[in-house]
Structures are given as C-alpha cells and as structure tokens.
Design a protein around this motif. Structure first.
Motif, PDB file in Angstrom:
ATOM      1  N   LYS A  85       0.839  -1.204   0.000  1.00  0.00           N
ATOM      2  CA  LYS A  85       0.000   0.000   0.000  1.00  0.00           C
ATOM      3  C   LYS A  85       0.874   1.254   0.000  1.00  0.00           C
ATOM      4  N   GLU A  86       1.973   1.200   0.735  1.00  0.00           N
ATOM      5  CA  GLU A  86       2.924   2.320   0.719  1.00  0.00           C
ATOM      6  C   GLU A  86       3.519   2.480  -0.679  1.00  0.00           C
ATOM      7  N   LEU A  87       3.893   1.368  -1.285  1.00  0.00           N
ATOM      8  CA  LEU A  87       4.455   1.397  -2.633  1.00  0.00           C
ATOM      9  C   LEU A  87       3.433   1.929  -3.634  1.00  0.00           C
ATOM     10  N   GLU A  88       2.212   1.471  -3.484  1.00  0.00           N
ATOM     11  CA  GLU A  88       1.135   1.899  -4.388  1.00  0.00           C
ATOM     12  C   GLU A  88       0.942   3.415  -4.305  1.00  0.00           C
ATOM     13  N   ALA A  89       1.012   3.948  -3.108  1.00  0.00           N
ATOM     14  CA  ALA A  89       0.808   5.386  -2.928  1.00  0.00           C
ATOM     15  C   ALA A  89       2.012   6.199  -3.401  1.00  0.00           C
ATOM     16  N   ALA A  90       3.217   5.647  -3.264  1.00  0.00           N
ATOM     17  CA  ALA A  90       4.442   6.404  -3.546  1.00  0.00           C
ATOM     18  C   ALA A  90       4.944   6.254  -4.976  1.00  0.00           C
ATOM     19  N   ASP A  91       4.693   5.138  -5.606  1.00  0.00           N
ATOM     20  CA  ASP A  91       5.322   4.840  -6.894  1.00  0.00           C
ATOM     21  C   ASP A  91       4.257   4.520  -7.933  1.00  0.00           C
ATOM     22  N   THR A  92       3.967   5.482  -8.785  1.00  0.00           N
ATOM     23  CA  THR A  92       2.917   5.276  -9.777  1.00  0.00           C
ATOM     24  C   THR A  92       3.291   4.222 -10.821  1.00  0.00           C
ATOM     25  N   THR A  93       4.577   3.993 -11.058  1.00  0.00           N
ATOM     26  CA  THR A  93       4.971   2.982 -12.048  1.00  0.00           C
ATOM     27  C   THR A  93       4.715   1.573 -11.529  1.00  0.00           C
ATOM     28  N   LYS A  94       4.729   1.401 -10.234  1.00  0.00           N
ATOM     29  CA  LYS A  94       4.490   0.072  -9.643  1.00  0.00           C
ATOM     30  C   LYS A  94       3.102  -0.033  -9.009  1.00  0.00           C
ATOM     31  N   ALA A  95       2.309   1.022  -9.126  1.00  0.00           N
ATOM     32  CA  ALA A  95       1.007   1.049  -8.459  1.00  0.00           C
ATOM     33  C   ALA A  95       0.094  -0.091  -8.918  1.00  0.00           C
ATOM     34  N   VAL A  96       0.070  -0.358 -10.208  1.00  0.00           N
ATOM     35  CA  VAL A  96      -0.806  -1.420 -10.729  1.00  0.00           C
ATOM     36  C   VAL A  96      -0.345  -2.784 -10.219  1.00  0.00           C
ATOM     37  N   GLU A  97       0.970  -3.018 -10.255  1.00  0.00           N
ATOM     38  CA  GLU A  97       1.494  -4.295  -9.746  1.00  0.00           C
ATOM     39  C   GLU A  97       1.218  -4.438  -8.250  1.00  0.00           C
ATOM     40  N   ALA A  98       1.393  -3.353  -7.518  1.00  0.00           N
ATOM     41  CA  ALA A  98       1.142  -3.381  -6.076  1.00  0.00           C
ATOM     42  C   ALA A  98      -0.328  -3.674  -5.796  1.00  0.00           C
ATOM     43  N   LYS A  99      -1.206  -3.032  -6.542  1.00  0.00           N
ATOM     44  CA  LYS A  99      -2.644  -3.249  -6.347  1.00  0.00           C
ATOM     45  C   LYS A  99      -3.019  -4.701  -6.643  1.00  0.00           C
ATOM     46  N   GLU A 103       4.578 -14.882  -2.362  1.00  0.00           N
ATOM     47  CA  GLU A 103       5.705 -14.844  -3.299  1.00  0.00           C
ATOM     48  C   GLU A 103       5.542 -13.737  -4.332  1.00  0.00           C
ATOM     49  N   ALA A 104       4.325 -13.566  -4.835  1.00  0.00           N
ATOM     50  CA  ALA A 104       4.067 -12.501  -5.812  1.00  0.00           C
ATOM     51  C   ALA A 104       4.303 -11.129  -5.181  1.00  0.00           C
ATOM     52  N   ALA A 105       3.849 -10.954  -3.952  1.00  0.00           N
ATOM     53  CA  ALA A 105       4.042  -9.675  -3.259  1.00  0.00           C
ATOM     54  C   ALA A 105       5.527  -9.392  -3.045  1.00  0.00           C
ATOM     55  N   LYS A 106       6.272 -10.412  -2.664  1.00  0.00           N
ATOM     56  CA  LYS A 106       7.719 -10.233  -2.457  1.00  0.00           C
ATOM     57  C   LYS A 106       8.417  -9.871  -3.765  1.00  0.00           C
ATOM     58  N   ARG A 107       7.978 -10.458  -4.867  1.00  0.00           N
ATOM     59  CA  ARG A 107       8.574 -10.125  -6.173  1.00  0.00           C
ATOM     60  C   ARG A 107       8.324  -8.659  -6.533  1.00  0.00           C
ATOM     61  N   VAL A 108       7.109  -8.190  -6.303  1.00  0.00           N
ATOM     62  CA  VAL A 108       6.773  -6.802  -6.589  1.00  0.00           C
ATOM     63  C   VAL A 108       7.619  -5.878  -5.726  1.00  0.00           C
ATOM     64  N   LEU A 109       7.723  -6.190  -4.456  1.00  0.00           N
ATOM     65  CA  LEU A 109       8.509  -5.346  -3.542  1.00  0.00           C
ATOM     66  C   LEU A 109       9.992  -5.390  -3.910  1.00  0.00           C
ATOM     67  N   ALA A 110      10.495  -6.562  -4.261  1.00  0.00           N
ATOM     68  CA  ALA A 110      11.913  -6.659  -4.663  1.00  0.00           C
ATOM     69  C   ALA A 110      12.160  -5.884  -5.939  1.00  0.00           C
ATOM     70  N   GLY A 111      11.210  -5.922  -6.874  1.00  0.00           N
ATOM     71  CA  GLY A 111      11.345  -5.190  -8.116  1.00  0.00           C
ATOM     72  C   GLY A 111      11.350  -3.683  -7.903  1.00  0.00           C
ATOM     73  N   SER A 112      10.600  -3.231  -6.906  1.00  0.00           N
ATOM     74  CA  SER A 112      10.573  -1.791  -6.642  1.00  0.00           C
ATOM     75  C   SER A 112      11.858  -1.334  -5.974  1.00  0.00           C
ATOM     76  N   GLN A 113      12.499  -2.203  -5.204  1.00  0.00           N
ATOM     77  CA  GLN A 113      13.764  -1.847  -4.557  1.00  0.00           C
ATOM     78  C   GLN A 113      14.894  -1.785  -5.570  1.00  0.00           C
ATOM     79  N   LYS A 114      14.846  -2.659  -6.571  1.00  0.00           N
ATOM     80  CA  LYS A 114      15.865  -2.637  -7.608  1.00  0.00           C
ATOM     81  C   LYS A 114      15.747  -1.390  -8.458  1.00  0.00           C
ATOM     82  N   ALA A 115      14.501  -0.931  -8.674  1.00  0.00           N
ATOM     83  CA  ALA A 115      14.272   0.260  -9.506  1.00  0.00           C
ATOM     84  C   ALA A 115      14.755   1.519  -8.819  1.00  0.00           C
ATOM     85  N   GLN A 116      14.893   1.480  -7.513  1.00  0.00           N
ATOM     86  CA  GLN A 116      15.295   2.693  -6.788  1.00  0.00           C
ATOM     87  C   GLN A 116      16.751   2.882  -6.814  1.00  0.00           C
TER      88      GLN A 116
END
Length: 144
Positions: free
Chosen positions: A59-73, A131-144
């Motif tokens: 939810k934090e990622l969804e609010a902060a990162d519009t590029t990952k918002a759809v994946e986070a949702k 596992e899917a949630a962890k992948r999304v979160l890991a992908g957002s950390q790599k993008a930063q």
C-alpha cells in the motif's frame, strides 16, 4: 435357566464391547484425517501476519510509486484473496464430533477429504500471493 441367562448376558456384553471397539476405530480414522487437515492449516496460519505486513508495504508502494502502483494493487488483491480464503475456511469448517450426530462415518471421511483439499488450496493461494508480493517489492527496490 441360569446358564441361559448367563449366555444371553455374555453374548450381549460381547456385542456391546465389539460395537464400542468398532466405533473407537472409526473415530480414530476420523481423528487421523482431521490431524492431516489441521497440519496443513497449522503450517499456513502463521503466514497471516506476513500477509498483513506485505499488504502494508504494498500500500505504501502503491501510494508512492505510480509505475508500480498497478502491480502493487494486483499483489494486494492476491494477498486479500489468500487471507479471505483462510478466514472463509475457518468459519465454515465443522468438527467431526458435531457431524457424528447426523452423518455416517463414510460421509465424515469424505467431508474431511474435501476440507483437506480446500485448506491445501488456501495454502497454495496464500503462499503464491506472498511470493508474488515479495517479487513486486523486490522489483521496486531494484528500480530505486
């Protein structure tokens, strides 16, 4: 006459003990399958707290990162499906002791087999969503 009474009493007693032994064996089979069902439940239930934590991070990622918002949702939706599956299973599950009043042994065993399949599906849904949630979160950390 006493011998006849003794024979009848002995026969009835033997039948009662045999019936109790057979009933005990039936209950043992049901309880063994019940343990299998709850082994799956007990293995996955502690992951409910992980789901809550991951949902918060997403939810934090969804609010902060519009590029990952759809994946986070989408990941949040999957986590909620797993979470709801567990809650639904727990609310609908009936203990064999209650079923024995109205169901035969075979029906109870079939019910427990179905419940084992249902809780295994819940386990799969929860694990896959984590596992899917962890992948999304890991992908957002790599993008930063």
């Amino acid at each position: 006459m006493n011998k006849l009474k003794f024979f009848i009493f002995s026969t009835l007693a033997a039948l009662v003990f045999a019936a109790c032994g057979a009933e005990s064996e039936v209950v043992q089979k049901e309880e063994a399958l019940l343990k299998e069902v709850f082994a799956v439940h007990d293995a996955v239930m502690p992951k409910m707290s992980e789901i809550v934590s991951l949902k918060g991070q997403l939810k934090e990622l969804e609010a902060a990162d519009t590029t990952k918002a759809v994946e986070a949702k989408d990941a949040i939706s999957q986590l909620e499906k797993g979470e709801e599956g567990m809650m639904d299973w727990m609310n609908k599950f009936m203990q064999p002791g209650k079923l024995r009043k109205s169901k035969k042994h075979e029906e109870i065993m079939s019910y427990l087999e179905r419940e084992k399949q249902r809780i295994t599906q819940v386990q799969d849904d929860m694990n896959n969503s984590i596992e899917a949630a962890k992948r999304v979160l890991a992908g957002s950390q790599k993008a930063q």
